[in-house]
Design an enzyme around this catalytic site. Sequence first.
Site, PDB file in Angstrom:
ATOM      1  N   PRO A   1      -3.892   3.074  -0.667  1.00  0.00           N
ATOM      2  CA  PRO A   1      -4.695   1.938  -1.079  1.00  0.00           C
ATOM      3  C   PRO A   1      -5.019   0.950   0.034  1.00  0.00           C
ATOM      4  O   PRO A   1      -4.143   0.611   0.841  1.00  0.00           O
ATOM      5  CB  PRO A   1      -3.827   1.245  -2.139  1.00  0.00           C
ATOM      6  N   ASN A   2      -6.252   0.533   0.037  1.00  0.00           N
ATOM      7  CA  ASN A   2      -6.783  -0.523   0.913  1.00  0.00           C
ATOM      8  C   ASN A   2      -6.982  -0.095   2.365  1.00  0.00           C
ATOM      9  O   ASN A   2      -7.526  -0.863   3.160  1.00  0.00           O
ATOM     10  CB  ASN A   2      -5.893  -1.795   0.853  1.00  0.00           C
TER      11      ASN A   2
ATOM     12  N   ARG B   1      -9.959  -5.624   7.367  1.00  0.00           N
ATOM     13  CA  ARG B   1      -8.844  -6.147   6.583  1.00  0.00           C
ATOM     14  C   ARG B   1      -7.758  -6.693   7.519  1.00  0.00           C
ATOM     15  O   ARG B   1      -7.226  -5.948   8.350  1.00  0.00           O
ATOM     16  CB  ARG B   1      -8.274  -4.990   5.760  1.00  0.00           C
TER      17      ARG B   1
ATOM     18  N   TYR C   1      -3.724  -5.240  11.379  1.00  0.00           N
ATOM     19  CA  TYR C   1      -4.113  -3.828  11.413  1.00  0.00           C
ATOM     20  C   TYR C   1      -5.158  -3.493  12.484  1.00  0.00           C
ATOM     21  O   TYR C   1      -5.489  -2.329  12.656  1.00  0.00           O
ATOM     22  CB  TYR C   1      -4.630  -3.402  10.026  1.00  0.00           C
TER      23      TYR C   1
ATOM     24  N   ASN D   1       0.045   7.501   5.407  1.00  0.00           N
ATOM     25  CA  ASN D   1       0.233   6.059   5.359  1.00  0.00           C
ATOM     26  C   ASN D   1      -0.011   5.669   3.906  1.00  0.00           C
ATOM     27  O   ASN D   1      -1.160   5.575   3.481  1.00  0.00           O
ATOM     28  CB  ASN D   1      -0.745   5.341   6.292  1.00  0.00           C
TER      29      ASN D   1
ATOM     30  N   ALA E   1       0.572   0.054   0.343  1.00  0.00           N
ATOM     31  CA  ALA E   1       1.553  -0.686  -0.468  1.00  0.00           C
ATOM     32  C   ALA E   1       2.323   0.213  -1.430  1.00  0.00           C
ATOM     33  O   ALA E   1       3.401  -0.173  -1.905  1.00  0.00           O
ATOM     34  CB  ALA E   1       0.845  -1.796  -1.229  1.00  0.00           C
TER      35      ALA E   1
ATOM     36  N   HIS F   1       6.085   0.765  -1.025  1.00  0.00           N
ATOM     37  CA  HIS F   1       7.117  -0.158  -1.496  1.00  0.00           C
ATOM     38  C   HIS F   1       7.289  -0.131  -3.012  1.00  0.00           C
ATOM     39  O   HIS F   1       8.149  -0.823  -3.545  1.00  0.00           O
ATOM     40  CB  HIS F   1       6.771  -1.590  -1.040  1.00  0.00           C
TER      41      HIS F   1
ATOM     42  N   ASP G   1       8.871  11.205  -5.580  1.00  0.00           N
ATOM     43  CA  ASP G   1       9.168  12.430  -6.341  1.00  0.00           C
ATOM     44  C   ASP G   1       8.193  13.554  -5.991  1.00  0.00           C
ATOM     45  O   ASP G   1       8.586  14.724  -5.960  1.00  0.00           O
ATOM     46  CB  ASP G   1       9.098  12.156  -7.848  1.00  0.00           C
TER      47      ASP G   1
ATOM     48  N   GLU H   1       5.860   9.763   7.470  1.00  0.00           N
ATOM     49  CA  GLU H   1       5.394   8.459   6.974  1.00  0.00           C
ATOM     50  C   GLU H   1       4.958   7.611   8.160  1.00  0.00           C
ATOM     51  O   GLU H   1       5.672   7.540   9.165  1.00  0.00           O
ATOM     52  CB  GLU H   1       6.555   7.782   6.229  1.00  0.00           C
TER      53      GLU H   1
ATOM     54  N   HIS I   1       3.126   3.854   9.436  1.00  0.00           N
ATOM     55  CA  HIS I   1       2.611   2.510   9.163  1.00  0.00           C
ATOM     56  C   HIS I   1       2.038   1.916  10.438  1.00  0.00           C
ATOM     57  O   HIS I   1       2.679   1.987  11.500  1.00  0.00           O
ATOM     58  CB  HIS I   1       3.707   1.596   8.623  1.00  0.00           C
ATOM     59  N   ILE I   2       0.880   1.328  10.305  1.00  0.00           N
ATOM     60  CA  ILE I   2       0.200   0.732  11.456  1.00  0.00           C
ATOM     61  C   ILE I   2       1.004  -0.466  11.970  1.00  0.00           C
ATOM     62  O   ILE I   2       1.253  -0.607  13.165  1.00  0.00           O
ATOM     63  CB  ILE I   2      -1.223   0.295  11.038  1.00  0.00           C
ATOM     64  N   SER I   3       1.401  -1.324  11.052  1.00  0.00           N
ATOM     65  CA  SER I   3       2.146  -2.526  11.434  1.00  0.00           C
ATOM     66  C   SER I   3       3.646  -2.234  11.411  1.00  0.00           C
ATOM     67  O   SER I   3       4.084  -1.236  10.834  1.00  0.00           O
ATOM     68  CB  SER I   3       1.829  -3.661  10.448  1.00  0.00           C
TER      69      SER I   3
ATOM     70  N   ARG J   1       7.825  -7.897   8.948  1.00  0.00           N
ATOM     71  CA  ARG J   1       6.943  -8.643   8.046  1.00  0.00           C
ATOM     72  C   ARG J   1       7.714  -9.123   6.817  1.00  0.00           C
ATOM     73  O   ARG J   1       8.924  -9.235   6.858  1.00  0.00           O
ATOM     74  CB  ARG J   1       5.746  -7.752   7.688  1.00  0.00           C
TER      75      ARG J   1
ATOM     76  N   ARG K   1       8.244  -5.674   2.186  1.00  0.00           N
ATOM     77  CA  ARG K   1       7.752  -4.477   2.914  1.00  0.00           C
ATOM     78  C   ARG K   1       8.893  -3.723   3.604  1.00  0.00           C
ATOM     79  O   ARG K   1       8.676  -2.718   4.256  1.00  0.00           O
ATOM     80  CB  ARG K   1       6.715  -4.881   3.967  1.00  0.00           C
TER      81      ARG K   1
HETATM   82  C1  DQA Z   1       0.859  -0.546   5.881  1.00  0.00           C
HETATM   83  C2  DQA Z   1       1.971  -1.550   5.561  1.00  0.00           C
HETATM   84  C3  DQA Z   1       2.059  -1.812   4.067  1.00  0.00           C
HETATM   85  O1  DQA Z   1       3.076  -2.757   3.811  1.00  0.00           O
HETATM   86  C4  DQA Z   1       0.742  -2.364   3.562  1.00  0.00           C
HETATM   87  O2  DQA Z   1       0.801  -2.534   2.163  1.00  0.00           O
HETATM   88  C5  DQA Z   1      -0.419  -1.520   3.951  1.00  0.00           C
HETATM   89  C6  DQA Z   1      -0.474  -0.982   5.307  1.00  0.00           C
HETATM   90  C7  DQA Z   1       0.689  -0.338   7.405  1.00  0.00           C
HETATM   91  O3  DQA Z   1       0.025   0.623   7.769  1.00  0.00           O
HETATM   92  O4  DQA Z   1       1.199  -1.134   8.205  1.00  0.00           O
HETATM   93  O5  DQA Z   1      -1.363  -1.339   3.185  1.00  0.00           O
HETATM   94  O6  DQA Z   1       1.218   0.718   5.335  1.00  0.00           O
END
Ligand code: DQA
Length: 158
Positions: free
Chosen positions: A10-11, A18, A23, A79, A82, A85, A92, A104, A106-108, A113, A117
Site C-alpha cells: 500500500p501507498n 509521498r 522515501y 516491501n 504499512a 506492521h 501466514d 523484506e 524497507h526504504i526508510s 521512526r 513501525r
Molecule cells: C515502508 C515503511 C513502512 O512503515 C511504511 O508504512 C511504508 C513504507 C518503507 O519502505 O520504509 O509504507 O515500508
Amino acid sequence: MKKILILNGPNLNLLGTREPAQYGYTTLADVEAFCKAHGEKIGYEVECLQSNWEGALIDKIHEAGRLFKAGELLGVVINPGALTHTSIALHDAIKGVDPLPVIECHISNVHAREEFRHHSWVSPAAAGIVVGFGVDGYLVAMDGLVRKTVNSAATKKP
Ligand code: DQA
C-alpha cells in the site's frame, strides 16, 4: 530464465511524491525499471507488482510459491508498506508457501521512526531483511536473495 518477483504494498505507488524526506524522489516506475535492469545484469527476469490490496499481495505470494516449486522463481523481494506492521495474513501467506525465500525490504529505517513501525509481522517469516538503504535497498535485497539461495559466502567451504 528464472524470475525474481518484486512486490510493493500500500501507498508505494505514490513513491516520488509521498513524504520525500522519508522515501526520496524516485518514483515506483523508476524503481521497477532499475530492478529489471539489475535483474538482466545478474541473469534473472524481474516481475513487479504493486497493490494497495492485502488480498492481491497474498494471492501473488501463493502463486509465487507454486512457481518456486516448479523451479521457475528464485524468490521474492517485498516491501509490504504499512501491512508490515499489521498483517498476520501476510505473515501466514509467506509461512504457507515455505520454503519460498522472501526478502523484506524497507526504504526508510523503520527502527529510527515511530514506535508502531518497529514491529514487523513479516520479519519472522522472511529469509532476510533490508532496511534503511533508500530505494537502493531493492537492489541490495535482490543481491541478498541471490547470495542466500545460489551464491552463499556463508556456506562456502574454505
Ligand atoms: C515502508 C515503511 C513502512 O512503515 C511504511 O508504512 C511504508 C513504507 C518503507 O519502505 O520504509 O509504507 O515500508
